[in-house]
Scaffold this motif. Structure first.
Motif, PDB file in Angstrom:
ATOM      1  N   CYS A  25       0.816  -1.225   0.000  1.00 13.83           N
ATOM      2  CA  CYS A  25       0.000   0.000   0.000  1.00 13.83           C
ATOM      3  C   CYS A  25       0.843   1.265   0.000  1.00 13.83           C
ATOM      4  O   CYS A  25       0.387   2.320   0.439  1.00 13.83           O
ATOM      5  CB  CYS A  25      -0.925   0.015   1.215  1.00 13.83           C
ATOM      6  N   GLY A  26       2.086   1.184  -0.474  1.00 16.96           N
ATOM      7  CA  GLY A  26       2.965   2.349  -0.508  1.00 16.96           C
ATOM      8  C   GLY A  26       2.612   3.316  -1.616  1.00 16.96           C
ATOM      9  O   GLY A  26       1.581   3.182  -2.287  1.00 16.96           O
ATOM     10  N   GLY A  27       3.482   4.292  -1.843  1.00 17.91           N
ATOM     11  CA  GLY A  27       3.202   5.343  -2.815  1.00 17.91           C
ATOM     12  C   GLY A  27       2.930   4.841  -4.212  1.00 17.91           C
ATOM     13  O   GLY A  27       1.984   5.276  -4.869  1.00 17.91           O
ATOM     14  N   ILE A  28       3.745   3.909  -4.699  1.00 24.41           N
ATOM     15  CA  ILE A  28       3.566   3.400  -6.054  1.00 24.41           C
ATOM     16  C   ILE A  28       2.273   2.609  -6.179  1.00 24.41           C
ATOM     17  O   ILE A  28       1.661   2.555  -7.248  1.00 24.41           O
ATOM     18  CB  ILE A  28       4.786   2.548  -6.484  1.00 24.41           C
ATOM     19  N   ALA A  29       1.811   2.011  -5.076  1.00 26.99           N
ATOM     20  CA  ALA A  29       0.547   1.277  -5.088  1.00 26.99           C
ATOM     21  C   ALA A  29      -0.622   2.224  -5.355  1.00 26.99           C
ATOM     22  O   ALA A  29      -1.577   1.872  -6.060  1.00 26.99           O
ATOM     23  CB  ALA A  29       0.347   0.552  -3.761  1.00 26.99           C
ATOM     24  N   PRO A  95       9.147  -2.920  -1.276  1.00 23.91           N
ATOM     25  CA  PRO A  95      10.577  -2.636  -1.493  1.00 23.91           C
ATOM     26  C   PRO A  95      11.302  -3.767  -2.237  1.00 23.91           C
ATOM     27  O   PRO A  95      10.904  -4.936  -2.176  1.00 23.91           O
ATOM     28  CB  PRO A  95      11.122  -2.463  -0.069  1.00 23.91           C
ATOM     29  N   HIS A  96      12.403  -3.397  -2.896  1.00 29.51           N
ATOM     30  CA  HIS A  96      13.149  -4.331  -3.744  1.00 29.51           C
ATOM     31  C   HIS A  96      13.516  -5.628  -3.036  1.00 29.51           C
ATOM     32  O   HIS A  96      13.459  -6.706  -3.626  1.00 29.51           O
ATOM     33  CB  HIS A  96      14.455  -3.688  -4.234  1.00 29.51           C
ATOM     34  N   SER A  97      13.891  -5.529  -1.784  1.00 27.33           N
ATOM     35  CA  SER A  97      14.391  -6.687  -1.060  1.00 27.33           C
ATOM     36  C   SER A  97      13.337  -7.768  -0.861  1.00 27.33           C
ATOM     37  O   SER A  97      13.680  -8.921  -0.562  1.00 27.33           O
ATOM     38  CB  SER A  97      14.929  -6.255   0.311  1.00 27.33           C
ATOM     39  N   LEU A  98      12.064  -7.423  -1.035  1.00 28.60           N
ATOM     40  CA  LEU A  98      10.974  -8.370  -0.806  1.00 28.60           C
ATOM     41  C   LEU A  98      10.433  -8.997  -2.088  1.00 28.60           C
ATOM     42  O   LEU A  98       9.651  -9.950  -2.029  1.00 28.60           O
ATOM     43  CB  LEU A  98       9.822  -7.667  -0.071  1.00 28.60           C
ATOM     44  N   ARG A 183      12.711   3.691   2.690  1.00 34.42           N
ATOM     45  CA  ARG A 183      13.114   2.603   1.802  1.00 34.42           C
ATOM     46  C   ARG A 183      14.296   2.994   0.921  1.00 34.42           C
ATOM     47  O   ARG A 183      15.026   2.129   0.439  1.00 34.42           O
ATOM     48  CB  ARG A 183      11.933   2.168   0.931  1.00 34.42           C
ATOM     49  N   MET A 184      14.498   4.304   0.704  1.00 33.14           N
ATOM     50  CA  MET A 184      15.597   4.750  -0.140  1.00 33.14           C
ATOM     51  C   MET A 184      16.944   4.704   0.572  1.00 33.14           C
ATOM     52  O   MET A 184      17.985   4.555  -0.070  1.00 33.14           O
ATOM     53  CB  MET A 184      15.339   6.177  -0.633  1.00 33.14           C
ATOM     54  N   LEU A 189      16.552  -2.840   3.007  1.00 32.67           N
ATOM     55  CA  LEU A 189      15.503  -2.827   1.991  1.00 32.67           C
ATOM     56  C   LEU A 189      16.087  -2.648   0.594  1.00 32.67           C
ATOM     57  O   LEU A 189      15.364  -2.348  -0.350  1.00 32.67           O
ATOM     58  CB  LEU A 189      14.502  -1.707   2.284  1.00 32.67           C
ATOM     59  N   ALA A 190      17.405  -2.829   0.472  1.00 35.53           N
ATOM     60  CA  ALA A 190      18.113  -2.640  -0.812  1.00 35.53           C
ATOM     61  C   ALA A 190      17.955  -1.214  -1.303  1.00 35.53           C
ATOM     62  O   ALA A 190      17.698  -0.958  -2.476  1.00 35.53           O
ATOM     63  CB  ALA A 190      17.626  -3.643  -1.860  1.00 35.53           C
TER      64      ALA A 190
END
Length: 351
Positions: A25-29, A95-98, A183-184, A189-190
């Motif tokens: 449910c983050g920003g890109i979602a 995030p990328h790591s997931l 996340r950045m 979280l890569a």
């Protein structure tokens, strides 16, 4: 196997649509939810996809998201999403790591996946995820929207026409001040500029070079400036190709840039405004006057192209999208691994 894979005729006859669920449910979602609603209301896509569900680790958050965008279903856990037989396509917006772990879980549960860039945190994860995709026969494709946009074909046509002569050099940059986003900056979280924004100039360069590894890379020179957490704050890379073309890529999470893409040839050059979502394209002669101006077709949000490509691939029973085949995803992941290797940047979960 999903209920619609390879069943285009049946779906069209019964009026069935590809049900899309968002994982995260983050920003890109939120950007994707807006896109899905616009697609559902647009005659070009309304018979193809349906905004169906959202999943989060918090049930109240997922329900609020679903209510905001009018999604009929919400889940308070990812396991609930995996158990729903009505889900045809899962957009992974975490995030990328997931990505690898969640993508594999979706595929094992019979769900096709559209995985937000970067595809995974590293090549090993990408290979693991694609191996499961091959095993299940389900669609697995990377959601790097610039690969699917109409601007790509316009740029390809210009380069292939010979209008700027022989391409000798390419330059692309993408920089945003985004260190306020956890996340950045979080290495677990890569995080870092490379996997989030740096992936775009690298893909721009790869597309101009023809994609599919058409021209081998001879060598790569690169450097980065670390953030306080150890991830890359900004970086610069020069790629030397086997045919003599030199390409430069710059990305940063500290500053804003012009986001330009530049293709320099022996008889002129091309300027693409905003490689993250190309707004216009100008072709210049050697006298620096504009020869040709190209406007990019109007779009809903820009994300509709990757969703439509994924939905159509599902109906056609394909495991990948031609706009971003698995080989291209792997090649970009391998290149980013090379860059991080030269920087000595290792994420905690890789140690």
């Amino acid at each position: 196997m999903s209920r619609l894979n390879g069943r285009r005729a049946e779906a069209e006859a019964q009026g069935l649509k590809v049900n899309v669920a968002i994982l995260g449910c983050g920003g890109i979602a939120h950007a994707m939810a807006t896109t899905l609603n616009k697609m559902a209301a647009d005659p070009q896509y309304s018979n193809l996809i349906a905004p169906y569900a959202v999943a989060a680790r918090n049930g109240e958050r997922a329900a609020a998201f679903a209510d905001k965008y009018g999604f009929p279903v919400s889940y308070g856990s990812y396991d609930e999403l995996l158990a729903d037989p009505q889900v045809d396509l899962v957009y992974i917006a975490t995030p990328h790591s997931l990505h690898a772990e969640q993508g594999i879980a979706c595929l094992r549960a019979g769900k096709n996946i559209l995985v937000e860039k970067s595809f995974t945190a590293n090549t090993a994860q990408a290979r693991d995820l694609l191996a499961v995709a091959d095993e299940t026969g389900l669609l697995c494709t990377e959601a790097i929207w610039t690969r699917y946009m109409p601007s790509r074909a316009i740029i390809d046509d210009i380069v292939n026409s010979g209008e700027i002569g022989e391409v000798q050099s390419i330059s692309a940059n993408l920089c945003y001040p985004v260190t306020h986003k956890t996340r950045m900056t979080d290495p677990t979280l890569a995080g870092g500029a490379l996997l989030d924004v740096g992936v775009y100039p690298l893909n721009f360069i790869d597309m101009v070079m023809g994609g599919h590894g058409a021209v081998p890379i001879d060598r790569v020179e690169t450097s980065m400036m670390p953030y306080a957490t150890g991830v890359d704050a900004q970086n610069a890379t020069t790629i030397y190709y086997g045919n003599g073309v030199m390409a430069s890529s710059v990305s940063s999470m500290l500053v804003a840039s012009d986001r330009g893409g530049y293709i320099w040839g022996t008889d002129g050059y091309v300027v693409c405004r905003n490689i993250n979502n190309v707004e216009s394209i100008d072709v210049y002669g050697t006298d620096h006057s504009v020869r040709t101006h190209y406007d990019v077709p109007a779009q809903l949000t820009g994300y509709e192209y990757e969703v439509a490509a994924a939905a159509n691939a599902i109906l056609d029973g394909l495991g990948e999208c031609e706009e971003m085949p698995h080989s291209d995803t792997l090649r970009i992941m391998e290149l980013m691994d090379v860059l991080r290797g030269k920087w000595g940047l290792v994420y905690p979960f890789e140690q």
